[in-house]
Design an enzyme around this catalytic site. Structure first.
Site: not given
Length: 455
Positions: A268, A173
């Protein structure tokens, strides 16, 4: 294909995400009709704590859906049409080790990136294969496993190698959460966005963000240069990702794009492109695992106890993109909707200058027979090289798991961009072997003092 209403099993039923996922299912019962929901977890006591909350969510919307709670795989999966997998091998106590061991060596401590992600992968690949075999044994022959289990890229690569014909769709997600933030910035619902994206899981870039056919990436670049990938008022973000650590993560897209402005990065990538800054702001004694245990987990378990005592369920869990996305994907699988979503697939030429068999994350049309990836073409040399290094680290980790090979595990740790030297890699790996002795396959050295070790 089977017809509704469906039997759905949730593997990892004791997860704190389970009530939110079930709430997402309940508000869309007309879109995805259900005959039965089954919770399955090897940690029976934890699941038994969560289960009454889940049942309350179901009964608030339906008296007809059968609800089953079990630790017996035959009961959990017999005849099931869909399995949502969200396993966390070692639970949060091992996540805490994944984060704190690298930090003791001055290296990023994170759940899915860096040494922590590699450790988590070593714990998860073989249990995921066991789950696939159980589903294959008991479930409907056309059943789909929709896998949310982290670290998704490594798990997907392990499944590709060990169970290449399994009906598993690996999803995450994080890109959808980024799209939610883009939508908030642009003033539109995320479902209005059509994005182009390429990369690996937790390691990719958005190259176009279309709204009604117009590319809004230039507008997003200007906004990110001021605020990162957040609205000016950060409090308007999804509560699931509004903890201080998450706000910092969304803000950190700004320095990445200040240097590499062409594409919008997955958040990330901060761990790989600016690891020193990340480590400098991480508390080695109180990591994200502690934040979750003392926040989301404690809040939900307290609410479960209060509900058991009083019959009143407080607003202790969040329904957001995590639950919405898995329902969207399951619907597209169930009804052959061919909706376009970002998912993990075997490359097979989608990204021309990455290996054919790499597991990549790209847009795909989700059909009843699985994903049909969109062809991305060739990616720039800078991005290709970063991707190849990360891919090699993940593939070596999978080979180390399958073969029980210490040297390949060490190579995987050494290649990871968050790890500065071979010496760091070895020190972290050796400490993690001790911490994971109950979970990892045994890693055997193939060489000693210049001699091959006979097996």
């Amino acid at each position: 294909m089977f017809k509704p209403p469906f039997i759905l099993s949730i593997a990892g039923g004791g997860s704190t995400y389970t009530p939110g996922i079930v709430k997402s299912l309940m508000v869309r019962l007309q879109d995805f009709p259900l005959a039965e929901i089954r919770l399955y977890d090897i940690d029976g006591p934890r699941q038994d704590t969560i289960a009454p909350v889940v049942e309350k969510v179901i009964r608030d919307h339906s008296q007809d859906i059968k609800f089953t709670v079990t630790s017996d795989p035959e009961v959990a999966f017999s005849g099931a049409h869909f399995v949502f997998a969200q396993m966390r091998v070692g639970q949060y106590k091992m996540r805490e080790q994944d984060e704190k061991i690298p930090l003791r060596h001055g290296v990023v401590g994170q759940e899915t990136c860096g040494p922590g992600g590699l450790a988590y992968g070593l714990r998860t690949i073989l249990p995921m294969v066991e789950l696939i075999d159980l589903v294959d044994r008991y479930a409907h022959e056309k059943a789909w496993i929709v896998n949310y289990s982290n670290p998704a890229a490594i798990v997907a690569e392990g499944v590709r190698r060990l169970r290449p014909n399994a009906r598993v769709l690996n999803i995450c997600d994080m890109p959808v959460a980024a799209m939610r933030n883009m939508g908030a910035i642009l003033g539109v619902d995320r479902h209005k966005l059509e994005v182009d994206y390429f990369g690996l899981n937790h390691f990719g870039w958005f190259t176009r963000v279309l709204v009604d056919g117009e590319d809004k990436l230039p507008e997003l670049r200007r906004h990110i240069a001021k605020y990162g990938l957040l609205t000016e008022d950060a409090a308007k973000t999804d509560p699931q990702h509004s903890d201080p650590s998450w706000v910092k993560t969304w803000r950190n897209i700004k320095p990445i794009m200040d240097n590499f402005p062409e594409y919008l990065p997955n958040p990330y990538l901060q761990y790989y492109l600016m690891p020193n800054q990340i480590v400098a702001h991480q508390n080695p004694d109180y990591t994200r695992a502690n934040e979750v245990m003392n926040g989301r987990e404690k809040k939900l378990f307290a609410a479960a106890e209060e509900y058991k005592r009083t019959g009143i369920l407080s607003d202790a869990f969040h329904v957001g993109v995590h639950g919405e996305f898995i329902v969207d994907v399951a619907r597209s699988l169930a009804f052959n909707l061919r909706q376009r979503h970002l998912v993990m697939v075997e490359n097979r030429g989608a990204i021309v200058n990455l290996p054919y068999d790499a597991v990549v994350e790209v847009p795909a049309y989700i059909t009843s027979e699985g994903p049909e990836p969109v062809r991305v073409g060739q990616v720039p040399l800078f991005h290709q090289t970063l991707l190849q290094q990360q891919l090699a680290s993940e593939q070596l980790l999978v080979e180390a798991t399958i073969e029980g090979n210490y040297e390949k595990a060490l190579q995987a740790f050494t290649l990871n961009r968050t790890v500065p030297t071979m010496e760091h890699a070895k020190a972290i790996l050796d400490e993690m072997i001790e911490a994971n002795h109950d979970y990892w396959p045994a890693l055997q050295k193939a060489w000693q003092d210049g001699e091959a070790i006979k097996k």
